[in-house]
Design an enzyme around this catalytic site. Sequence first.
Site, PDB file in Angstrom:
ATOM      1  N   ASP A 232      31.367  69.502  59.020  1.00  0.00           N
ATOM      2  CA  ASP A 232      30.521  68.948  60.297  1.00  0.00           C
ATOM      3  C   ASP A 232      29.513  70.271  61.008  1.00  0.00           C
ATOM      4  O   ASP A 232      29.573  71.330  59.936  1.00  0.00           O
ATOM      5  CB  ASP A 232      31.896  68.535  61.378  1.00  0.00           C
ATOM      6  CG  ASP A 232      32.432  69.436  61.137  1.00  0.00           C
ATOM      7  OD1 ASP A 232      32.185  70.999  61.382  1.00  0.00           O
ATOM      8  OD2 ASP A 232      33.764  69.552  62.002  1.00  0.00           O
ATOM      9  N   ASP A 234      30.320  72.392  64.787  1.00  0.00           N
ATOM     10  CA  ASP A 234      31.230  72.794  65.158  1.00  0.00           C
ATOM     11  C   ASP A 234      29.739  73.639  66.779  1.00  0.00           C
ATOM     12  O   ASP A 234      28.651  74.409  66.318  1.00  0.00           O
ATOM     13  CB  ASP A 234      31.964  73.405  65.589  1.00  0.00           C
ATOM     14  CG  ASP A 234      32.713  72.775  64.443  1.00  0.00           C
ATOM     15  OD1 ASP A 234      33.591  72.335  64.300  1.00  0.00           O
ATOM     16  OD2 ASP A 234      32.449  73.383  62.851  1.00  0.00           O
ATOM     17  N   ASP A 322      30.613  68.072  66.786  1.00  0.00           N
ATOM     18  CA  ASP A 322      31.863  68.547  66.915  1.00  0.00           C
ATOM     19  C   ASP A 322      31.506  69.437  68.237  1.00  0.00           C
ATOM     20  O   ASP A 322      30.924  70.188  68.188  1.00  0.00           O
ATOM     21  CB  ASP A 322      33.518  69.287  66.277  1.00  0.00           C
ATOM     22  CG  ASP A 322      34.080  68.133  66.030  1.00  0.00           C
ATOM     23  OD1 ASP A 322      34.065  66.787  66.398  1.00  0.00           O
ATOM     24  OD2 ASP A 322      35.250  68.808  65.559  1.00  0.00           O
TER      25      ASP A 322
END
Length: 398
Positions: A232, A234, A322
């Site tokens: 992902d 962040d 995120d």
Amino acid sequence: TDSMREGKPVAVETRHLIQVCDTLAASPEATTPTPVSTVSQYACQRRTTTKNNNKIFTDAFEVLAESHELNDMEGPCLAFRRAASVLKSLPWTVQNLRVTEDLPCLGEHSMCVIEEILQHGHSFEVEKILSDERYQILKLFTSVFGVGPKTAEKWYRRGLRSFSDVLAEPGIRLNRMQQSGFLHYGDISRAVSKAEAQALGNIIDEAVRAITPDAILTLTGGFRRGKDFGHDVDFIVTTPQLGKEERLLTSVIDRLKQQGILLYCEYQASTFDESKLPSHRFEAMDHFAKCFLILRLEDSQVEGGLQTAEEDRRGWRAVRVDLVSPPVDRYAFTLLGWSGSRQFERDLRRFARMERRMLLDNHALYDKTKKEFLAATTEKDIFAHLGLEYIEPWQRNA
Ligand code: DCT
Ligand code: MG
């Protein structure tokens, strides 16, 4: 067997491993005094770049750690994670068992695995786990966004063995996160490249700037540590005006929605309460406002284009992002906490607790002896409070 009596254990099957370990423990090498270790048992006192000279061993340890985690055996799981982390920090490759005697965190079991790999090029125990049906299916299920070990285990116990089994089972109600996990499975199970992370940084930056020109946006997680790929991307988002950060985050989400690129959003409002610090709960997630997103990234936004297969030219991909939004006076603690790696974070906290009688988390650093909080505006301040040499983000790949 004869080979064991000669002190050359040959592990052929997992059930022999215990015996092999006993043999090792009783061998003369194991009883000779070991020199003072120069490698710290704490990852926060080691420098670990992305260059791993011992991948063959650390990959094996990570399989063993995961297998124990899936069986809810936290102790052995952590032991293998620590062993892997120590080997990752070495600027050289382990070539014989003798050198590992000077290293911390390598128990008998880890030594046996290293010995097997040195002798045979692979570990029979690890091979056995990798070919185990239960392990394979639990790994498959937990690879879905929103599916943890508990849910995976539940599905496995019901006799489900594939995604189509799960999706066809009438009694199963997927939550919103899991539905998105299945919907975008192909995209979000594929690694995110540095160029894609950069492109997402530009998108978030534009959204943030449009709302608050003096906002602070920082890329964190694995990409801040210099990794080439991640699962992902962040980011930390905050503003110099204390108290405005949560509004900023919800405005960013609204803007992404208006742009039509928000494929999924799980927003968690802040539950941060200064009066409840310091937190004695170890490894707890932080209380800041945050969101777990899936965003649509266009091919044209990525320098060099998206890394898609020829047959899959849709012109876009889904990516997990995120965002966390701490009050600006907590920025340094959040940055240190979200930069990782997980093992580095674990050991920072363990070091603080065990060696300094201090409590560290993503919110604050508390000195239990002085009974006071230690303020910090940079990561360097926190390392200094802990009496640790500063470790650069790209040296935190523990
Ligand atoms: N983190 C943590 N404890 C958790 C979850 C996260 O300390 N339970 C920290 C460590 C890394 C950071 O937050 C971001 O988490 P991930 O994205 O899961 O890790 P990563 O290092 O960025 O790995 P990846 O490159 O796979 O995204
Ligand atoms: Mg990450």
